[in-house]
Enzyme design. Structure first.
Site, PDB file in Angstrom:
ATOM      1  N   LYS A 183       0.618  -1.428  -0.160  1.00  0.00           N
ATOM      2  CA  LYS A 183      -0.100   0.020   0.271  1.00  0.00           C
ATOM      3  C   LYS A 183       1.102   1.389  -0.702  1.00  0.00           C
ATOM      4  O   LYS A 183       1.533   1.276   0.904  1.00  0.00           O
ATOM      5  CB  LYS A 183      -0.573  -0.318   1.370  1.00  0.00           C
ATOM      6  CG  LYS A 183      -2.178   0.630   0.946  1.00  0.00           C
ATOM      7  CD  LYS A 183      -2.089   2.167   0.804  1.00  0.00           C
ATOM      8  CE  LYS A 183      -1.804   2.655   1.737  1.00  0.00           C
ATOM      9  NZ  LYS A 183      -1.695   4.195   1.695  1.00  0.00           N
ATOM     10  N   GLU A 259       9.201   1.449  11.520  1.00  0.00           N
ATOM     11  CA  GLU A 259      10.258   2.045  11.036  1.00  0.00           C
ATOM     12  C   GLU A 259       9.371   3.358  10.831  1.00  0.00           C
ATOM     13  O   GLU A 259       9.121   3.693  10.227  1.00  0.00           O
ATOM     14  CB  GLU A 259      11.052   2.289  10.264  1.00  0.00           C
ATOM     15  CG  GLU A 259      12.497   2.811   9.620  1.00  0.00           C
ATOM     16  CD  GLU A 259      12.457   3.617   9.498  1.00  0.00           C
ATOM     17  OE1 GLU A 259      12.193   4.594  10.143  1.00  0.00           O
ATOM     18  OE2 GLU A 259      12.223   4.417   7.730  1.00  0.00           O
ATOM     19  N   CYS A 293      13.303  10.252   7.549  1.00  0.00           N
ATOM     20  CA  CYS A 293      13.450  10.180   9.139  1.00  0.00           C
ATOM     21  C   CYS A 293      14.987  10.768   9.818  1.00  0.00           C
ATOM     22  O   CYS A 293      14.609  10.533  11.022  1.00  0.00           O
ATOM     23  CB  CYS A 293      12.704   9.350   9.483  1.00  0.00           C
ATOM     24  SG  CYS A 293      13.260   7.392   8.575  1.00  0.00           S
ATOM     25  N   GLU A 392       9.535  15.806  14.467  1.00  0.00           N
ATOM     26  CA  GLU A 392       9.520  15.787  13.694  1.00  0.00           C
ATOM     27  C   GLU A 392       9.401  16.955  12.176  1.00  0.00           C
ATOM     28  O   GLU A 392       8.007  17.383  12.124  1.00  0.00           O
ATOM     29  CB  GLU A 392       9.571  14.328  12.912  1.00  0.00           C
ATOM     30  CG  GLU A 392      10.851  13.966  11.591  1.00  0.00           C
ATOM     31  CD  GLU A 392       9.738  12.494  11.217  1.00  0.00           C
ATOM     32  OE1 GLU A 392       8.822  12.052  11.748  1.00  0.00           O
ATOM     33  OE2 GLU A 392      11.096  12.017  10.962  1.00  0.00           O
TER      34      GLU A 392
END
Ligand code: ADP
Length: 488
Positions: A183, A259, A293, A392
């Site tokens: 996906k 993750e 990331c 973040e």
């Protein structure tokens, strides 16, 4: 420049098909703001068929047990991907806004090479390990640990490095004998659908083993996590979505590989070579406009060298060229979409409101008429607890924080819910490692070393995730362990 290669269809049970409803949505180039074309907008019925196909292929075919056949299919896939490398390059640049310079590394060429590494691993992998004898109740038995495929895998991926992340999940999962529903992120569908087309048209991978479902909405991803026919979810994306995925899978105790986000620190110790440390950090935060990331988005500088470091940093950040991702001179392109740009600009504003000094950038570049760009941005004197030091941002925004001594630097680096990556720069590797070993994070750059490779496990401590992707550990995420015992 390579052509852009498009595929609007889903892959379900070996067939390239439109969504059952016929719905499509636009795929937009974030550098030009132009619509590249459309992609199937799948809904619940499509996802349901894909899950059924993957379940059947796992339960009713020899895919999960026939290692030699899987290996042959992986080699075919490796070759087919290589044959389409230039079309994939054009596509990833167009739909992600990824600088073409990055496609010689983790945006394309490196993950393509990684397919062969996984095939080699499968070729030599010991599926059984004899751990010797044990005596219980006077009965002596020989024990064998056996690895088996984990089952049906839902692979949910983000838009920032789609080829890398799609392959890092799909290839080891299939190599282990799992069947897969991929996906991809709504913003980057074609790098997923093209993988579907290559598998369908150029390999012998059986129907149902690999399925691709694209959708403009996230609910088909949620469906994948809730469906009891799926054994494992492998997800890369934000920490908040990772938590939703864990909750959604909790009812049937789904295995999860996660993750997630990061707010990694680059720690420059007082005896470091400032020039190379600051160059590496400036390069990292502007590469792909900070949309990674594992990028070090906090820079920790000793107060004893603050003025000198800031002057050099601003010089380096000011010299970074950015713009058109098809220009090989640019390592920084646009952000993925307008809403992401608004979010990044909002963070910069919040950083200033919370007391940071905006020393460079902070706005929309005036020299670029189209595209979702943000200027390379430096925030100085950032409080270690400020929002821009804790959350973040996923943009080219560097938060610079001062520290007093090594203990202070370690404390600040660990002052984060995340633990994905980081770096330490010092006068010697020994000194850098001594500090790096005190920082709770999954990967570490020592004096500028780069860890990335198909054989290197990648993943996070704390709220940066669960498990490791890539390497032998990444492959074994897609296996179950069965312990067998034989009387002797
Ligand atoms: P982003 O990468 O934009 O920050 P996410 O982490 O939310 O966003 O997205 C990563 C992937 O997770 C995408 O493929 C997205 O469609 C998918 N996703 C988002 N929300 C959910 C959810 N609740 N359940 C499953 N998948 C989701």
């Amino acid at each position: 420049m390579a052509e852009v290669w498009s595929e609007q269809r889903l892959l379900i049970d070996g067939e390239l098909v439109d969504a059952a409803s016929g719905a499509t949505y636009d795929n937009v180039n974030p550098a030009t703001e132009e619509v590249l074309g459309v992609t199937a907008d799948a809904a619940q019925a499509d996802m349901d068929r894909a899950i059924a196909a993957a379940r059947r292929a796992f339960d009713e075919t020899a895919w999960s047990t026939d290692v030699a056949f899987r290996l042959r299919c992986l080699r075919q896939l490796d070759e087919a991907l290589g044959a389409h490398a230039e079309e994939l390059r054009g596509t990833v640049v167009a739909e992600v806004g990824a600088p073409v310079a990055l496609t010689s590394g983790p945006q394309l060429d490196a993950p393509l090479q990684g397919v062969g590494w996984v095939a080699d691993l499968v070729e030599r992998y010991e599926w059984q390990q004899d751990i010797g004898e044990a005596t219980n109740f006077g009965i002596t038995s020989r024990r064998v640990i056996q690895r088996e495929a984990a089952g049906v895998v839902g692979a949910i991926t983000p838009w920032n490095f789609p080829i890398q992340i799609n392959l890092a999940k799909v290839v080891p999962a299939m190599a282990a004998g799992c069947t897969v529903i991929l996906k991809p992120a709504p913003d980057t569908p074609w790098t997923g659908t093209l993988l579907g087309r290559i598998v369908a048209e150029e390999t012998d991978i059986p129907a149902g083993v690999f399925n691709v479902i694209t959708s403009a909405a996230n609910d088909v991803g949620q469906q994948l996590c809730e469906d009891p026919r799926v054994d494992l979810i492998s997800f890369t994306g934000s920490t908040s979505t990772g938590k939703k995925i864990m909750r959604a899978g909790a009812d049937n105790l789904k295995k999860v590989f996660l993750e997630l986000g990061g707010k990694s620190a680059a720690v420059v110790l007082d005896d470091a070579d400032l020039g190379s440390a600051l160059f590496m950090t400036a390069f990292a935060i502007t590469t792909h406009a900070g949309q990674g990331c594992a990028i070090t988005s906090r820079l920790l500088i000793p107060r004893s060298r603050w003025d000198e470091a800031v002057e050099q940093l601003l010089g380096i950040m000011g010299s970074i060229s950015y713009g058109d991702p098809t220009d090989p001179a640019n390592m920084m392109g646009p952000l993925i979409r307008e809403s992401q740009r608004e979010r990044v600009l909002g963070y910069i504003q919040k950083g200033v409101e919370e007391g940071a000094t905006l020393a460079m950038g902070g706005g929309i570049p005036t020299h670029l008429e189209k595209g979702f760009y943000v200027e390379p941005t430096v925030l100085l004197d950032v409080d270690e607890d400020a929002t821009v030091a804790q959350e973040e941002i996923f943009g080219p925004v560097l938060a610079v924080i001062g520290f007093d001594d090594d203990d202070d630097a370690v404390r600040i680096a660990n002052n984060s819910i995340y633990g994905l990556s980081g770096g330490v720069f010092a006068g010697s590797d020994e000194r850098a490692v001594a500090v790096a070993n005190r920082i709770r994070t999954g990967t570490m750059t020592i004096n500028g070393g780069l860890y990335y490779g198909a054989d290197a496990p990648f993943g996070g401590y704390k709220q940066s995730g669960i498990g490791r992707e890539m390497g032998v550990l990444g492959f074994e995420e897609y296996t179950e362990v069965k312990t067998l015992a034989f009387p002797v």
